[in-house]
Design a protein around this motif. Sequence first.
Motif, PDB file in Angstrom:
ATOM      1  N   ASN A 154      -6.876  25.454   7.358  1.00 48.00           N
ATOM      2  CA  ASN A 154      -5.644  24.669   7.168  1.00 48.00           C
ATOM      3  C   ASN A 154      -5.947  23.231   6.795  1.00 48.00           C
ATOM      4  OD1 ASN A 154      -5.030  26.535   9.947  1.00 48.00           O
ATOM      5  ND2 ASN A 154      -3.720  26.871   8.165  1.00 48.00           N
ATOM      6  N   GLY A 155      -7.131  22.773   7.075  1.00 46.59           N
ATOM      7  CA  GLY A 155      -7.588  21.431   6.747  1.00 46.59           C
ATOM      8  C   GLY A 155      -8.725  21.521   5.759  1.00 46.59           C
ATOM      9  N   PRO A 156      -9.709  20.617   5.820  1.00 41.52           N
ATOM     10  CA  PRO A 156      -9.853  19.580   6.847  1.00 41.52           C
ATOM     11  C   PRO A 156      -8.869  18.430   6.723  1.00 41.52           C
ATOM     12  CG  PRO A 156     -11.560  19.328   5.202  1.00 41.52           C
ATOM     13  CD  PRO A 156     -10.828  20.598   4.850  1.00 41.52           C
ATOM     14  N   VAL A 157      -8.099  18.388   5.609  1.00 38.13           N
ATOM     15  CA  VAL A 157      -7.177  17.271   5.412  1.00 38.13           C
ATOM     16  C   VAL A 157      -5.793  17.634   5.956  1.00 38.13           C
ATOM     17  CG1 VAL A 157      -6.047  15.796   3.719  1.00 38.13           C
ATOM     18  CG2 VAL A 157      -8.441  16.469   3.376  1.00 38.13           C
ATOM     19  N   PHE A 158      -5.257  16.750   6.807  1.00 38.40           N
ATOM     20  CA  PHE A 158      -3.931  16.913   7.391  1.00 38.40           C
ATOM     21  C   PHE A 158      -3.134  15.632   7.216  1.00 38.40           C
ATOM     22  CE2 PHE A 158      -6.612  19.828   9.762  1.00 38.40           C
ATOM     23  CZ  PHE A 158      -5.822  20.962   9.920  1.00 38.40           C
ATOM     24  N   ASP A 159      -1.823  15.768   7.176  1.00 41.11           N
ATOM     25  CA  ASP A 159      -0.945  14.606   7.311  1.00 41.11           C
ATOM     26  C   ASP A 159      -1.124  14.082   8.734  1.00 41.11           C
ATOM     27  OD1 ASP A 159       1.384  12.982   7.922  1.00 41.11           O
ATOM     28  OD2 ASP A 159       2.318  13.812   6.137  1.00 41.11           O
ATOM     29  N   SER A 160      -1.382  12.800   8.873  1.00 40.99           N
ATOM     30  CA  SER A 160      -1.674  12.249  10.200  1.00 40.99           C
ATOM     31  C   SER A 160      -0.541  12.463  11.186  1.00 40.99           C
ATOM     32  CB  SER A 160      -1.980  10.749  10.095  1.00 40.99           C
ATOM     33  OG  SER A 160      -0.832  10.021   9.682  1.00 40.99           O
ATOM     34  N   ARG A 161       0.688  12.595  10.687  1.00 37.46           N
ATOM     35  CA  ARG A 161       1.831  12.796  11.576  1.00 37.46           C
ATOM     36  C   ARG A 161       1.858  14.182  12.180  1.00 37.46           C
ATOM     37  NH1 ARG A 161       6.017  10.838   7.077  1.00 37.46           N
ATOM     38  NH2 ARG A 161       4.592  12.255   5.996  1.00 37.46           N
ATOM     39  N   GLU A 162       1.079  15.108  11.639  1.00 35.09           N
ATOM     40  CA  GLU A 162       1.010  16.462  12.175  1.00 35.09           C
ATOM     41  C   GLU A 162       0.062  16.561  13.366  1.00 35.09           C
ATOM     42  OE1 GLU A 162       0.534  19.847   9.454  1.00 35.09           O
ATOM     43  OE2 GLU A 162       0.475  18.351   7.860  1.00 35.09           O
ATOM     44  N   VAL A 163      -0.937  15.682  13.406  1.00 24.85           N
ATOM     45  CA  VAL A 163      -2.041  15.828  14.361  1.00 24.85           C
ATOM     46  C   VAL A 163      -1.636  15.309  15.728  1.00 24.85           C
ATOM     47  CG1 VAL A 163      -4.442  15.217  14.847  1.00 24.85           C
ATOM     48  CG2 VAL A 163      -3.692  15.600  12.483  1.00 24.85           C
ATOM     49  N   ILE A 164      -1.968  16.072  16.756  1.00 27.31           N
ATOM     50  CA  ILE A 164      -1.809  15.609  18.135  1.00 27.31           C
ATOM     51  C   ILE A 164      -3.146  15.024  18.571  1.00 27.31           C
ATOM     52  CG2 ILE A 164      -1.389  16.300  20.532  1.00 27.31           C
ATOM     53  CD1 ILE A 164       0.496  18.459  19.453  1.00 27.31           C
ATOM     54  N   TRP A 165      -3.171  13.706  18.761  1.00 28.19           N
ATOM     55  CA  TRP A 165      -4.404  12.994  19.055  1.00 28.19           C
ATOM     56  C   TRP A 165      -4.653  12.998  20.551  1.00 28.19           C
ATOM     57  CZ3 TRP A 165      -6.929  12.062  14.679  1.00 28.19           C
ATOM     58  CH2 TRP A 165      -6.210  11.905  13.514  1.00 28.19           C
ATOM     59  N   GLU A 166      -5.571  13.783  20.992  1.00 24.85           N
ATOM     60  CA  GLU A 166      -5.856  13.861  22.435  1.00 24.85           C
ATOM     61  C   GLU A 166      -7.272  13.397  22.728  1.00 24.85           C
ATOM     62  OE1 GLU A 166      -5.047  17.947  23.426  1.00 24.85           O
ATOM     63  OE2 GLU A 166      -2.983  17.481  23.943  1.00 24.85           O
ATOM     64  N   CYS A 219       0.857  -1.179   0.000  1.00 25.66           N
ATOM     65  CA  CYS A 219       0.000   0.000   0.000  1.00 25.66           C
ATOM     66  C   CYS A 219       0.898   1.235   0.000  1.00 25.66           C
ATOM     67  CB  CYS A 219      -0.912   0.002   1.222  1.00 25.66           C
ATOM     68  SG  CYS A 219      -1.864   1.507   1.441  1.00 25.66           S
ATOM     69  N   ASP A 220       0.548   2.217  -0.837  1.00 23.69           N
ATOM     70  CA  ASP A 220       1.340   3.441  -0.929  1.00 23.69           C
ATOM     71  C   ASP A 220       0.800   4.568  -0.061  1.00 23.69           C
ATOM     72  OD1 ASP A 220       3.118   2.430  -2.980  1.00 23.69           O
ATOM     73  OD2 ASP A 220       1.407   2.579  -4.339  1.00 23.69           O
ATOM     74  N   ALA A 221      -0.513   4.601   0.170  1.00 20.28           N
ATOM     75  CA  ALA A 221      -1.104   5.704   0.928  1.00 20.28           C
ATOM     76  C   ALA A 221      -2.437   5.294   1.521  1.00 20.28           C
ATOM     77  CB  ALA A 221      -1.296   6.924   0.028  1.00 20.28           C
ATOM     78  N   VAL A 222      -2.767   5.916   2.650  1.00 17.19           N
ATOM     79  CA  VAL A 222      -4.053   5.726   3.306  1.00 17.19           C
ATOM     80  C   VAL A 222      -4.726   7.086   3.429  1.00 17.19           C
ATOM     81  CG1 VAL A 222      -5.237   5.048   5.438  1.00 17.19           C
ATOM     82  CG2 VAL A 222      -3.300   3.693   4.601  1.00 17.19           C
ATOM     83  N   TYR A 223      -6.002   7.136   3.064  1.00 25.65           N
ATOM     84  CA  TYR A 223      -6.801   8.350   3.189  1.00 25.65           C
ATOM     85  C   TYR A 223      -8.000   8.016   4.061  1.00 25.65           C
ATOM     86  CZ  TYR A 223      -4.069   9.619  -0.944  1.00 25.65           C
ATOM     87  OH  TYR A 223      -3.038   9.862  -1.823  1.00 25.65           O
ATOM     88  N   ALA A 224      -8.314   8.880   5.030  1.00 26.48           N
ATOM     89  CA  ALA A 224      -9.361   8.520   5.984  1.00 26.48           C
ATOM     90  C   ALA A 224     -10.211   9.722   6.367  1.00 26.48           C
ATOM     91  CB  ALA A 224      -8.737   7.912   7.247  1.00 26.48           C
ATOM     92  N   CYS A 225     -11.479   9.434   6.647  1.00 30.43           N
ATOM     93  CA  CYS A 225     -12.405  10.444   7.150  1.00 30.43           C
ATOM     94  C   CYS A 225     -13.437   9.743   8.022  1.00 30.43           C
ATOM     95  CB  CYS A 225     -13.091  11.173   5.994  1.00 30.43           C
ATOM     96  SG  CYS A 225     -14.179  12.524   6.524  1.00 30.43           S
ATOM     97  N   GLY A 226     -13.688  10.313   9.194  1.00 33.94           N
ATOM     98  CA  GLY A 226     -14.645   9.701  10.101  1.00 33.94           C
ATOM     99  C   GLY A 226     -14.444  10.204  11.514  1.00 33.94           C
ATOM    100  N   PRO A 227     -14.988   9.498  12.496  1.00 31.42           N
ATOM    101  CA  PRO A 227     -14.856   9.911  13.894  1.00 31.42           C
ATOM    102  C   PRO A 227     -13.393   9.935  14.338  1.00 31.42           C
ATOM    103  CG  PRO A 227     -16.531   8.213  13.641  1.00 31.42           C
ATOM    104  CD  PRO A 227     -15.808   8.286  12.340  1.00 31.42           C
ATOM    105  N   LYS A 228     -13.083  10.811  15.266  1.00 26.98           N
ATOM    106  CA  LYS A 228     -11.696  10.996  15.691  1.00 26.98           C
ATOM    107  C   LYS A 228     -11.047   9.725  16.228  1.00 26.98           C
ATOM    108  CE  LYS A 228      -8.901  14.718  17.589  1.00 26.98           C
ATOM    109  NZ  LYS A 228      -8.956  16.022  18.299  1.00 26.98           N
ATOM    110  N   PRO A 229     -11.732   8.910  17.045  1.00 22.85           N
ATOM    111  CA  PRO A 229     -11.091   7.662  17.501  1.00 22.85           C
ATOM    112  C   PRO A 229     -10.707   6.751  16.342  1.00 22.85           C
ATOM    113  CG  PRO A 229     -12.983   8.168  18.879  1.00 22.85           C
ATOM    114  CD  PRO A 229     -13.038   9.116  17.715  1.00 22.85           C
ATOM    115  N   MET A 230     -11.554   6.694  15.314  1.00 22.01           N
ATOM    116  CA  MET A 230     -11.238   5.889  14.135  1.00 22.01           C
ATOM    117  C   MET A 230     -10.017   6.437  13.414  1.00 22.01           C
ATOM    118  SD  MET A 230     -13.178   5.511  10.512  1.00 22.01           S
ATOM    119  CE  MET A 230     -11.991   6.708   9.836  1.00 22.01           C
ATOM    120  N   LEU A 231      -9.947   7.765  13.283  1.00 25.90           N
ATOM    121  CA  LEU A 231      -8.807   8.392  12.608  1.00 25.90           C
ATOM    122  C   LEU A 231      -7.509   8.150  13.371  1.00 25.90           C
ATOM    123  CD1 LEU A 231     -10.310  11.831  11.498  1.00 25.90           C
ATOM    124  CD2 LEU A 231     -10.037   9.747  10.136  1.00 25.90           C
ATOM    125  N   ARG A 232      -7.586   8.218  14.682  1.00 27.92           N
ATOM    126  CA  ARG A 232      -6.382   7.989  15.497  1.00 27.92           C
ATOM    127  C   ARG A 232      -5.851   6.573  15.297  1.00 27.92           C
ATOM    128  NH1 ARG A 232      -6.019   5.721  20.326  1.00 27.92           N
ATOM    129  NH2 ARG A 232      -8.275   5.931  20.688  1.00 27.92           N
TER     130      ARG A 232
END
Length: 257
Positions: free
Chosen positions: A245-257, A182-195
């Motif tokens: 700035n979004g709604p799309v972000f590189d997942s490595r940028e996001v601080i998942w709290e 797999c080269d890339a993953v794209y995701a949209c949904g609830p925050k726990p799922m995204l994390r």
Amino acid sequence: MKYTQELCPIVRKEQLNQTTFRFTVASREAVRSMKPGQFANILVEGKTLRRPISVCEFSREEGLIRFVFEVRGEGTAILSGMSEGQRMDILAPLGNGFDIRPDERAVFVGGGIGVPPLLGASAPCGGNATALLGFRNRDAMILADDFRANGADVRVATDDGSFGHHGFVTQLLAQRLDEAPCDAVYACGPKPMLRLTAAEAEKRGIRCMVSLEERMGCGVGACLVCACKTKTPDGGEKYLHVCKNGPVFDSREVIWE
């Protein structure tokens, strides 16, 4: 961010299930610069604040935009009552969308009403796309046939096991990433799922882009309501705004709290 205000006639209205609707509108201006993953801010009669609705699909050639939304409150209930021939007052395109590379082997992970914006995003990938769709139950399932029509390998998970995999869509993601490159993953949904999606991709070194859902006011970065905490290159933290700035972000940028 360049956007326009436009009155778009509704050319087709469909009810996908008990609470979810698909509206197709005709657009002359907004559709010209649109990209997958962006959204529109739609004026609701009798309401001061517009409602942000993700773009499901669009066609510049046909001058059409499709919105799929779920009735969650009074505003979206009013929207769902609009009829074919009426005009929707939209601000669009808003936000930063997905940068899709058609030749990559991509996995699209959607949860609930986070599924619609991934339909248009997955289309350029055709048979290189895998669509992993998660819903509460069979009755809540939407757009699976549309993904298949675009050539994607579609796999569905339901919380109650009434269709497809009994469990979380992130379990399907782990299986898919283990079985083939797999080269890339794209995701949209609830925050726990995204994390959890981000964690599965990052531990394998796979690029992952996530579309965040936050409550919005203006939709253009002026009201500062939809702030999210992100990492800076030097290891610090800063707040960015999902609408601008979004709604799309590189997942490595996001601080998942």
